[in-house]
Design an enzyme around this catalytic site. Structure first.
Site, PDB file in Angstrom:
ATOM      1  N   GLY A   8       0.837  -1.201   0.000  1.00  0.00           N
ATOM      2  CA  GLY A   8       0.000   0.000   0.000  1.00  0.00           C
ATOM      3  C   GLY A   8       0.868   1.246   0.000  1.00  0.00           C
ATOM      4  O   GLY A   8       1.498   1.571   1.005  1.00  0.00           O
ATOM      5  N   GLY A   9       0.907   1.911  -1.152  1.00  0.00           N
ATOM      6  CA  GLY A   9       1.734   3.117  -1.281  1.00  0.00           C
ATOM      7  C   GLY A   9       0.870   4.353  -1.358  1.00  0.00           C
ATOM      8  O   GLY A   9       0.917   5.117  -2.320  1.00  0.00           O
ATOM      9  N   THR A  88      -8.882   0.688   4.423  1.00  0.00           N
ATOM     10  CA  THR A  88      -9.854   0.024   5.307  1.00  0.00           C
ATOM     11  C   THR A  88     -11.120   0.886   5.330  1.00  0.00           C
ATOM     12  O   THR A  88     -11.469   1.466   6.349  1.00  0.00           O
ATOM     13  CB  THR A  88      -9.297  -0.135   6.740  1.00  0.00           C
ATOM     14  N   ALA A 218      -9.479   5.410  19.340  1.00  0.00           N
ATOM     15  CA  ALA A 218      -9.792   6.349  20.425  1.00  0.00           C
ATOM     16  C   ALA A 218      -9.166   7.717  20.147  1.00  0.00           C
ATOM     17  O   ALA A 218      -9.807   8.754  20.355  1.00  0.00           O
ATOM     18  CB  ALA A 218      -9.285   5.790  21.756  1.00  0.00           C
ATOM     19  N   CYS A 272     -10.320   9.762   7.535  1.00  0.00           N
ATOM     20  CA  CYS A 272     -10.357   8.857   8.693  1.00  0.00           C
ATOM     21  C   CYS A 272     -11.324   9.185   9.828  1.00  0.00           C
ATOM     22  O   CYS A 272     -11.872   8.257  10.414  1.00  0.00           O
ATOM     23  CB  CYS A 272      -8.957   8.705   9.253  1.00  0.00           C
ATOM     24  N   GLN A 274     -14.385  10.325  10.250  1.00  0.00           N
ATOM     25  CA  GLN A 274     -15.741   9.758  10.164  1.00  0.00           C
ATOM     26  C   GLN A 274     -15.686   8.229  10.083  1.00  0.00           C
ATOM     27  O   GLN A 274     -16.404   7.525  10.800  1.00  0.00           O
ATOM     28  CB  GLN A 274     -16.467  10.340   8.951  1.00  0.00           C
TER      29      GLN A 274
HETATM   30  N1  LIG Z   1      -4.484   9.208   5.336  1.00  0.00           N
HETATM   31  C1  LIG Z   1      -4.059   9.377   6.569  1.00  0.00           C
HETATM   32  O1  LIG Z   1      -3.686  10.472   6.953  1.00  0.00           O
HETATM   33  C2  LIG Z   1      -4.020   8.246   7.542  1.00  0.00           C
HETATM   34  C3  LIG Z   1      -4.529   6.984   7.213  1.00  0.00           C
HETATM   35  N2  LIG Z   1      -4.462   5.953   8.118  1.00  0.00           N
HETATM   36  C4  LIG Z   1      -4.929   4.608   7.759  1.00  0.00           C
HETATM   37  O2  LIG Z   1      -3.985   4.017   6.858  1.00  0.00           O
HETATM   38  C5  LIG Z   1      -4.641   3.166   5.921  1.00  0.00           C
HETATM   39  C6  LIG Z   1      -4.271   3.584   4.516  1.00  0.00           C
HETATM   40  O3  LIG Z   1      -4.729   4.907   4.325  1.00  0.00           O
HETATM   41  P1  LIG Z   1      -4.202   5.802   3.133  1.00  0.00           P
HETATM   42  O4  LIG Z   1      -2.739   5.613   2.940  1.00  0.00           O
HETATM   43  O5  LIG Z   1      -4.728   7.169   3.366  1.00  0.00           O
HETATM   44  O6  LIG Z   1      -4.990   5.130   1.904  1.00  0.00           O
HETATM   45  P2  LIG Z   1      -4.650   5.242   0.363  1.00  0.00           P
HETATM   46  O7  LIG Z   1      -5.872   4.929  -0.398  1.00  0.00           O
HETATM   47  O8  LIG Z   1      -3.949   6.529   0.077  1.00  0.00           O
HETATM   48  O9  LIG Z   1      -3.569   4.068   0.131  1.00  0.00           O
HETATM   49  C7  LIG Z   1      -3.853   2.717   0.204  1.00  0.00           C
HETATM   50  C8  LIG Z   1      -3.139   2.015  -0.944  1.00  0.00           C
HETATM   51  O10 LIG Z   1      -3.253   0.605  -0.775  1.00  0.00           O
HETATM   52  C9  LIG Z   1      -3.287   0.034  -2.087  1.00  0.00           C
HETATM   53  N3  LIG Z   1      -3.817  -1.327  -1.995  1.00  0.00           N
HETATM   54  C10 LIG Z   1      -5.062  -1.737  -1.652  1.00  0.00           C
HETATM   55  N4  LIG Z   1      -5.127  -3.076  -1.653  1.00  0.00           N
HETATM   56  C11 LIG Z   1      -3.904  -3.543  -2.001  1.00  0.00           C
HETATM   57  C12 LIG Z   1      -3.325  -4.827  -2.175  1.00  0.00           C
HETATM   58  N5  LIG Z   1      -4.061  -5.935  -1.953  1.00  0.00           N
HETATM   59  N6  LIG Z   1      -2.039  -4.927  -2.557  1.00  0.00           N
HETATM   60  C13 LIG Z   1      -1.296  -3.827  -2.767  1.00  0.00           C
HETATM   61  N7  LIG Z   1      -1.765  -2.559  -2.612  1.00  0.00           N
HETATM   62  C14 LIG Z   1      -3.052  -2.423  -2.237  1.00  0.00           C
HETATM   63  C15 LIG Z   1      -4.173   0.977  -2.873  1.00  0.00           C
HETATM   64  O11 LIG Z   1      -3.966   0.830  -4.265  1.00  0.00           O
HETATM   65  C16 LIG Z   1      -3.703   2.347  -2.326  1.00  0.00           C
HETATM   66  O12 LIG Z   1      -2.691   2.926  -3.125  1.00  0.00           O
HETATM   67  C17 LIG Z   1      -6.131   3.255   6.250  1.00  0.00           C
HETATM   68  O13 LIG Z   1      -6.461   2.204   7.098  1.00  0.00           O
HETATM   69  C18 LIG Z   1      -6.247   4.571   7.007  1.00  0.00           C
HETATM   70  O14 LIG Z   1      -7.314   4.542   7.919  1.00  0.00           O
HETATM   71  C19 LIG Z   1      -3.879   6.118   9.328  1.00  0.00           C
HETATM   72  C20 LIG Z   1      -3.343   7.329   9.704  1.00  0.00           C
HETATM   73  C21 LIG Z   1      -3.361   8.483   8.827  1.00  0.00           C
HETATM   74  O1  LIG Z   2      -5.977   8.662  11.144  1.00  0.00           O
HETATM   75  C1  LIG Z   2      -5.836   9.610  10.409  1.00  0.00           C
HETATM   76  O2  LIG Z   2      -6.126   9.628   9.210  1.00  0.00           O
HETATM   77  C2  LIG Z   2      -5.309  10.906  10.909  1.00  0.00           C
HETATM   78  O3  LIG Z   2      -6.464  11.765  11.087  1.00  0.00           O
HETATM   79  C3  LIG Z   2      -6.152  13.086  11.499  1.00  0.00           C
HETATM   80  O4  LIG Z   2      -5.313  13.732  10.550  1.00  0.00           O
HETATM   81  P1  LIG Z   2      -5.897  14.420   9.229  1.00  0.00           P
HETATM   82  O5  LIG Z   2      -7.269  13.924   8.970  1.00  0.00           O
HETATM   83  O6  LIG Z   2      -4.874  14.244   8.178  1.00  0.00           O
HETATM   84  O7  LIG Z   2      -5.944  15.984   9.549  1.00  0.00           O
HETATM   85  P2  LIG Z   2      -6.393  16.841  10.825  1.00  0.00           P
HETATM   86  O8  LIG Z   2      -5.416  17.927  10.982  1.00  0.00           O
HETATM   87  O9  LIG Z   2      -6.658  16.011  11.995  1.00  0.00           O
HETATM   88  O10 LIG Z   2      -7.742  17.511  10.331  1.00  0.00           O
HETATM   89  C4  LIG Z   2      -8.913  16.748  10.141  1.00  0.00           C
HETATM   90  C5  LIG Z   2     -10.068  17.669   9.821  1.00  0.00           C
HETATM   91  O11 LIG Z   2     -10.452  18.421  10.976  1.00  0.00           O
HETATM   92  C6  LIG Z   2     -10.490  19.802  10.667  1.00  0.00           C
HETATM   93  N1  LIG Z   2     -10.125  20.569  11.876  1.00  0.00           N
HETATM   94  C7  LIG Z   2      -8.971  20.297  12.530  1.00  0.00           C
HETATM   95  C8  LIG Z   2      -8.652  21.001  13.676  1.00  0.00           C
HETATM   96  C9  LIG Z   2      -9.514  21.979  14.165  1.00  0.00           C
HETATM   97  O12 LIG Z   2      -9.283  22.638  15.218  1.00  0.00           O
HETATM   98  N2  LIG Z   2     -10.670  22.222  13.482  1.00  0.00           N
HETATM   99  C10 LIG Z   2     -11.008  21.526  12.363  1.00  0.00           C
HETATM  100  O13 LIG Z   2     -12.069  21.764  11.762  1.00  0.00           O
HETATM  101  C11 LIG Z   2      -9.505  19.960   9.525  1.00  0.00           C
HETATM  102  O14 LIG Z   2      -9.735  21.118   8.791  1.00  0.00           O
HETATM  103  C12 LIG Z   2      -9.770  18.698   8.738  1.00  0.00           C
HETATM  104  O15 LIG Z   2     -10.888  18.852   7.904  1.00  0.00           O
HETATM  105  C13 LIG Z   2      -5.401  13.043  12.821  1.00  0.00           C
HETATM  106  O16 LIG Z   2      -5.027  14.367  13.184  1.00  0.00           O
HETATM  107  C14 LIG Z   2      -4.156  12.173  12.702  1.00  0.00           C
HETATM  108  O17 LIG Z   2      -3.517  12.066  13.972  1.00  0.00           O
HETATM  109  C15 LIG Z   2      -4.560  10.780  12.220  1.00  0.00           C
HETATM  110  O18 LIG Z   2      -3.414   9.984  12.024  1.00  0.00           O
END
Ligand SMILES: NC(=O)C1=CN([C@@H]2O[C@H](COP(=O)(O)OP(=O)(O)OC[C@H]3O[C@@H](n4cnc5c(N)ncnc54)[C@H](O)[C@@H]3O)[C@@H](O)[C@H]2O)C=CC1
Ligand SMILES: O=C(O)[C@H]1O[C@H](OP(=O)(O)OP(=O)(O)OC[C@H]2O[C@@H](n3ccc(=O)[nH]c3=O)[C@H](O)[C@@H]2O)[C@H](O)[C@@H](O)[C@@H]1O
Length: 480
Positions: A8-9, A88, A218, A272, A274
């Site tokens: 997953g990149g 996910t 959480a 994430c 929601q």
């Molecule tokens: N976006 C964020 O800021 C954060 C996301 N997460 C969690 O990390 C996970 C990934 O999120 P993102 O990186 O944002 O998603 P994303 O959609 O950007 O990346 C996921 C990648 O996995 C690839 N993929 C799916 N199934 C595959 C398979 N079977 N083999 C190889 N590649 C595969 C997809 O093509 C996609 O490029 C989720 O569970 C998300 O909840 C956690 C913290 C922060």
């Molecule tokens: O699991 C995840 O995906 C990530 O979700 C959030 O990170 P992210 O969604 O990238 O960005 P945030 O800075 O948390 O902002 C989320 C949303 O809340 C809004 N927000 C944030 C802060 C605030 O005071 N008010 C507010 O409306 C932002 O504009 C944005 O729409 C968490 O901050 C990360 O710790 C977590 O890893």
């Protein structure tokens, strides 16, 4: 030499692995993905995601100890540690639809790991998953393992988009959960030693698997809860004449509350918050904890209310009709410094305005036109699925024009909605904008970025979330 492979990149896999490669020159890191388009972009000068500082990190390691490949099975087979950072999303159909996490991508990754492995491996949950997922993964791996030893770790990611590189360089904490067996503890130590190459030891927290998995859900629930709390206050501020920025400042000074994450807005977005809260709600319901489930559900309900409230304000202040009126949308991504639009409040607001027959001029410095069209025509909840799996034939949205500057968007418009807090919106020449707009000219600031008094002096009718209402708006009460 330790070999890491990350399946997953995306927004997490790409930046986290780039930083591990950068900070640990002796580790070889390969990011694999089924999306050829994404991998091609990772190997090019135009990376698939916009993230400040990421280009530099990737350029310094790519081709040395950081590689991007579509040869998923080959690199998994060769790795000592396999991170799984696949999507996910929220399930769209079947049991738990609209709430439960869809673990299809996770499960197929686990089955593939079991199929291709010829040596022992540590498998790391990087994706955000429901509590007890590790147990399910363990079952899949051990039932298909041909005697190979797999240790499962939970290492949830806490980076936020837009600040990912900084968050990864200096994390508040790194969380590693593992089995309390000798094998589990040895695996924890291997991963801990990697992070310890740049993260101070006291910031690396080791727990059991279920605590690590639940802590991630959480943390996101608590963060989102702060935003819904201040947004709920913003509605009360507008009703009473209090100013939400002053309230945030006053309560944030209490060290028990703290100042961060108290910015009122049009609503939180992002891939994430929601999804993870819905997942948490589902887990509570499955465990018979309906009161707990209802408590967390309310965070999302307030968020939806906030977006609806914003649209209603716009319509009611424009004499209850926006049919045929041109509205400039400034900002479409879910926050500044990212081009990511997953669950962005802009989608709901734009849909609300389109539903009332408005004409939209949309400008965002990082979101491409095609993405905006896709987002406005795609069914809800498909946003978190891998790009290749979602049908992409955007409707021809005749009411929507995507333009290339804020000035172009606002020309001849009746109103402006600011939906992302991009820095460039703070320094716009609002006098010039006002002169080129229809009158009365409105600004609806969903991010509290404009100087309300200055704009009112220019002649704008201004609505800013949670701020004392413009006299114009007081006479036009919105149905909330
Ligand atoms: N976006 C964020 O800021 C954060 C996301 N997460 C969690 O990390 C996970 C990934 O999120 P993102 O990186 O944002 O998603 P994303 O959609 O950007 O990346 C996921 C990648 O996995 C690839 N993929 C799916 N199934 C595959 C398979 N079977 N083999 C190889 N590649 C595969 C997809 O093509 C996609 O490029 C989720 O569970 C998300 O909840 C956690 C913290 C922060
Ligand atoms: O699991 C995840 O995906 C990530 O979700 C959030 O990170 P992210 O969604 O990238 O960005 P945030 O800075 O948390 O902002 C989320 C949303 O809340 C809004 N927000 C944030 C802060 C605030 O005071 N008010 C507010 O409306 C932002 O504009 C944005 O729409 C968490 O901050 C990360 O710790 C977590 O890893």
């Amino acid at each position: 030499m330790v070999k890491i492979c990350c399946i997953g990149g995306g927004y997490v896999g790409g930046p986290t692995m780039a930083v591990i490669a950068y900070k640990c020159p002796s580790v070889v890191v390969t990011v694999v993905d089924i999306s050829v388009q994404r991998i091609t972009a990772w190997n090019s000068d135009k990376l698939p995601i916009y993230e400040p500082g990421l280009d530099d990190v990737v350029k310094q390691c790519r081709g040395k100890n950081l590689f991007f490949s579509t040869e998923v099975e080959k690199h998994v087979a060769e790795a000592d540690i396999v991170f799984v950072s696949v999507n996910t999303p929220t399930k769209t159909q079947g049991l738990g639809a609209g709430k439960a996490a869809d673990l299809t991508y996770w499960e197929s990754s686990a089955r593939m790991i079991a199929d291709v492995s010829k040596s022992s491996k540590i498998v790391v949950e990087k994706s955000t998953v429901p509590v007890k997922t590790a147990e399910a993964i363990e079952k899949i791996l051990t039932h298909n393992s041909k005697g190979i030893d797999f240790q499962i770790l939970s290492n949830p990611e806490f980076l936020a988009e837009g600040t990912a590189i900084n968050d990864l360089f200096m994390p508040d904490r790194v969380l590693i959960g593992g089995r309390e067996t000798p094998g589990g503890q040895r695996a924890i130590k291997v991963l801990k030693d990697i992070y310890a190459q740049w993260v101070p030891e006291e910031r690396i927290i080791c727990t059991n698997l279920w605590s690590a998995e639940l802590s991630k859900l959480a943390a996101n629930a608590f963060l989102a809860q702060r935003i819904s709390s201040i947004n709920a206050m913003s509605a009360l501020c507008e009703a009473t004449g209090a100013d939400v920025s002053q309230v945030s400042h006053a309560i944030g000074k209490d060290s028990r509350i703290g100042a961060k994450f108290l910015n009122a807005s049009v609503g939180f977005g992002g891939s994430c918050f929601q999804k993870d809260i819905l997942n948490l709600v589902y887990i509570c319901e499955c465990n018979g904890l309906s009161e707990v489930a209802n408590y967390w559900k309310q965070i999302i309900e307030v968020n939806d209310y906030q977006k609806r409230r914003f649209v209603n304000r716009i319509v009611s202040s424009m004499f209850n009709t926006i049919s045929g009126k041109r509205i400039a949308i400034l900002g479409f991504s879910f926050k500044k410094d990212t081009g990511d639009t997953r669950e962005t409040p802009a989608i709901d607001v734009c849909r609300g305005l389109l539903g009332d027959q408005a004409q939209l001029n949309i400008y965002d410095p990082q979101v491409p036109e095609q993405q905006i069209h896709k987002d406005l025509s795609m069914p809800k909840y498909n946003w978190n699925y891998p790009v290749h799996s979602v049908s992409m034939c955007p409707d021809d949205l005749k009411q929507v024009r995507v333009v290339s500057s804020a000035y172009e968007a606002t020309k001849d418009a009746h109103g402006i909605c600011i939906l992302t807090e991009w820095d460039e919106f703070k320094s716009l020449n609002f006098q010039k904008i006002y002169d080129n707009m229809q009158k009365p000219a409105y600004v609806f600031d969903g991010r509290n970025v404009v100087d309300v008094e200055k704009l009112r002096r220019i002649g704008f009718v201004v609505y800013s979330i949670g701020k004392p209402l413009d006299p114009w708006l007081k006479d036009m009460p919105a149905v909330m």
